[in-house]
Design a protein around this motif. Structure first.
Motif, mmCIF file in Angstrom:
data_model
loop_
_atom_site.group_PDB
_atom_site.id
_atom_site.type_symbol
_atom_site.label_atom_id
_atom_site.label_comp_id
_atom_site.label_asym_id
_atom_site.label_seq_id
_atom_site.Cartn_x
_atom_site.Cartn_y
_atom_site.Cartn_z
ATOM 1 N N THR A 101 55.309 -54.754 3.361
ATOM 2 C CA THR A 101 55.027 -53.975 4.438
ATOM 3 C C THR A 101 53.790 -54.250 4.632
ATOM 4 O O THR A 101 52.933 -53.344 5.676
ATOM 5 N N ALA A 102 52.910 -54.972 3.663
ATOM 6 C CA ALA A 102 50.937 -55.033 4.628
ATOM 7 C C ALA A 102 51.079 -56.290 5.195
ATOM 8 O O ALA A 102 50.740 -55.931 5.790
ATOM 9 N N ALA A 103 52.075 -57.008 4.961
ATOM 10 C CA ALA A 103 52.069 -57.657 5.574
ATOM 11 C C ALA A 103 52.390 -58.312 7.476
ATOM 12 O O ALA A 103 51.690 -58.183 8.157
ATOM 13 N N ASP A 139 43.828 -50.349 7.775
ATOM 14 C CA ASP A 139 44.127 -48.686 7.219
ATOM 15 C C ASP A 139 44.811 -48.573 6.035
ATOM 16 O O ASP A 139 45.828 -47.956 6.289
ATOM 17 N N ILE A 140 44.026 -48.112 5.029
ATOM 18 C CA ILE A 140 44.487 -47.761 3.758
ATOM 19 C C ILE A 140 45.631 -46.140 4.118
ATOM 20 O O ILE A 140 46.983 -46.156 3.721
ATOM 21 N N SER A 164 51.148 -43.993 4.620
ATOM 22 C CA SER A 164 51.196 -43.431 5.596
ATOM 23 C C SER A 164 53.541 -43.814 5.787
ATOM 24 O O SER A 164 54.508 -43.490 5.393
ATOM 25 N N LEU A 165 52.684 -45.418 6.313
ATOM 26 C CA LEU A 165 54.080 -45.773 6.653
ATOM 27 C C LEU A 165 55.332 -46.504 5.576
ATOM 28 O O LEU A 165 56.376 -46.301 4.760
ATOM 29 N N LEU A 166 54.738 -46.706 3.877
ATOM 30 C CA LEU A 166 54.696 -46.601 2.573
ATOM 31 C C LEU A 166 55.991 -45.585 1.885
ATOM 32 O O LEU A 166 57.342 -45.832 2.112
#
Length: 534
Positions: free
Chosen positions: A499-501, A515-516, A521-523
């Protein structure tokens, strides 16, 4: 021997059966058609790839071997869970899908047969049309400053992408990209870790020791096989000795499915003399298989066999050359572990020193005809418990496992397993008034207390690589890694790395500049559990 004289061990002549290739790829360049390349189809790598595909980007999975799932499909069917409540995202979905296979819809199942795990992973890859390039061992990277441009493999294939994920147990991509790493054990003084370095044995926080004195010398005064002959170090010292590897053996006692034990071609009875002496000295009363190994039950009458006791399935001292070894060195080490494990079971099944009731029990069991069918029923994955560890933006240490340092502003997942490290060496040592043996290195400390996993510890130093993320050989000390190296956590980190990629590519940002809170939130929307519930 492949171990540079580190231990006296078997003459390795066994040939490991090699699984048939599942995919044959012609030599060519695979270019920017892929947004992300994930190296290694471990469970972590599969979760990373699926996470990326679910979000609409194109991903390739480049696997050095012939199977998907790593240890999860390689025999480790009795999952190291800790607190199951911390498992979320694709890791949780995997266990739910396993439950469905066994007829338990909407119920996670954590104990499963190897082929079921591989079938679930394969179905995921098929569902999302994720290409898997098998038999592609990495041998170089192309860099543009701190950007990984492409990786090349010994099969003469080149894979280019915008972001790379190293999900291998060995950390070969990160190493070839020039990212700092280490292996072995840090001294206790380096990060002020009370559990670090060489252990003072016997210790209060370890086990799997000899119960009685066992004479370690032969008639000529030389140390017997399976004992380290070099410098044993001092308590608290650091070294490059690696905790023991083994094979997690899937056995059955169903006579129609069982493959009977046969004498290995590499078997030499004298090389098991310390086992023979230990059985005699300890004078076990009606020992069973569980006396010398952990026998965990899986569905359909099968087992996940793991190490237990002073002499067991762990080949102590046999893996020290593995982390930095060439492919040929690693193949030899894997062969030696096969020889060791075959010899272990054959000794128990046949040696006159083994009590008859135990010999009879062992001979009721054997490999399963319906597991690892393309590898002569032998597990395809050596249990590489720890190899390279990245030295990245943040180093996860013993302190990060426990309160008050177990919460993180950049958490991307949760863990709950104790710090767990197996023995690194077997050495001669005074045992009361006699000379005996101790195993050294085992650390088992902690509880099911939850801890948060920091995003930063998956990132290399930005001066070295800006588009690489590492969810398996993470930036941790040996002791810190002991609570991270469990497959559910690898799967959680793989999902979050994927997801970070995707976020970095869609936002045209470096991985370190995301933006952490937005990532978190997405995770959470994807089912990841990332914060400790107060």
């Amino acid at each position: 021997s492949a171990f540079s004289g580190s231990i006296t061990m078997v003459r390795v002549s066994v040939v490991v059966p090699v699984a048939l290739a599942l995919c044959l790829c012609l030599s060519r360049v695979y270019g920017q058609a892929y947004d992300v390349v994930v190296y290694a189809a471990t469970a972590s790598g599969v979760c990373a790839a699926v996470s990326i595909a679910q979000q609409g980007l194109k991903v390739a999975l480049v696997e050095p071997g012939t199977n998907v799932g790593g240890m999860v499909s390689g025999g480790l069917g009795w999952t190291d869970i800790g607190n199951a409540a911390v498992i979320g995202g694709l890791a949780e979905q995997f266990f739910l899908d396993v439950g469905t296979v066994y007829g338990h819809a909407n119920t996670p199942v954590y104990h499963f047969e190897p082929h079921v795990a591989e079938d679930v992973f394969t179905s995921w890859l098929s569902k999302y049309n994720i290409p898997v390039f098998f038999n592609n061992r990495i041998n170089s990277t192309k860099m543009d400053g701190s950007t990984v441009v492409s990786i090349s493999t010994v099969s003469n294939n080149i894979f280019a992408a915008k972001v790379f994920i190293d999900a291998s147990y060995e950390g070969d991509l990160l190493d070839l990209a020039g990212v700092s790493s280490t292996w072995g054990r840090e001294p206790s003084s380096k990060y002020n870790e009370t559990l670090a370095g060489r252990q003072a044995e016997p210790s209060s926080h370890g086990g799997h020791q000899f119960r009685v004195a066992v004479d370690p010398y032969d008639s000529e005064g030389k140390l017997l096989p399976l004992i380290y002959t070099g410098d044993v170090g001092k308590p608290g010292d650091g070294d490059q000795k690696v905790q023991a590897y083994n094979f997690r053996m899937c056995l059955c006692n169903n006579q129609t499915n069982r493959v009977a034990w046969i004498k290995p071609t590499s078997y030499y009875p004298d090389e098991w003399e310390i086992f023979r002496r230990y059985i005699k000295a300890a004078n076990f009363t009606n020992p069973t298989m569980s006396t010398f190994m952990t026998v965990s039950s899986l569905p359909n009458g099968k087992t996940d066999i793991n190490n237990n006791g002073a002499i067991s399935t762990d080949f102590i001292g046999g893996a020290w050359a593995y982390p930095s070894g060439s492919w040929s060195v690693r193949d030899a080490i894997k062969d030696a572990h096969v020889a060791y494990t075959q010899g272990f079971f054959w000794f128990l099944a046949s040696d006159a020193s083994v009590p008859s009731n135990l010999r009879e029990e062992v001979n009721k069991w054997g490999l399963c005809k319906d597991e690892f069918v393309k590898n002569n029923n032998w597990p395809h994955q050596l249990y590489v418990r720890e190899a390279r560890r990245m030295i990245g933006e943040y180093i996860f240490t013993q302190h990060d496992r426990f309160a008050p340092d177990n919460t993180k502003n950049d958490s991307i997942g949760l863990g709950s397993y104790n710090i767990d490290s197996h023995h690194a060496q077997r050495i001669p040592q005074k045992f009361g008034s006699s000379m005996g043996l101790v195993n050294e290195g085992d650390v088992e400390v902690g509880s099911a207390e939850t801890f948060e996993i920091p995003y930063a510890h998956m990132l290399p130093k930005q001066s070295q690589a800006t588009n690489l993320i590492v969810p398996v050989c993470t930036s941790a000390t040996h002791i810190g890694y002991g609570c991270l190296r469990l497959e559910p956590q690898f799967m959680i980190m793989g999902h979050s790395a994927g997801t970070a990629a995707v976020s970095a590519i869609k936002q045209n940002k470096r991985l370190a500049d995301l933006d952490i809170p937005a990532l978190q939130s997405l995770l959470q929307q994807q089912g990841q559990k990332i914060f400790i519930q107060k």
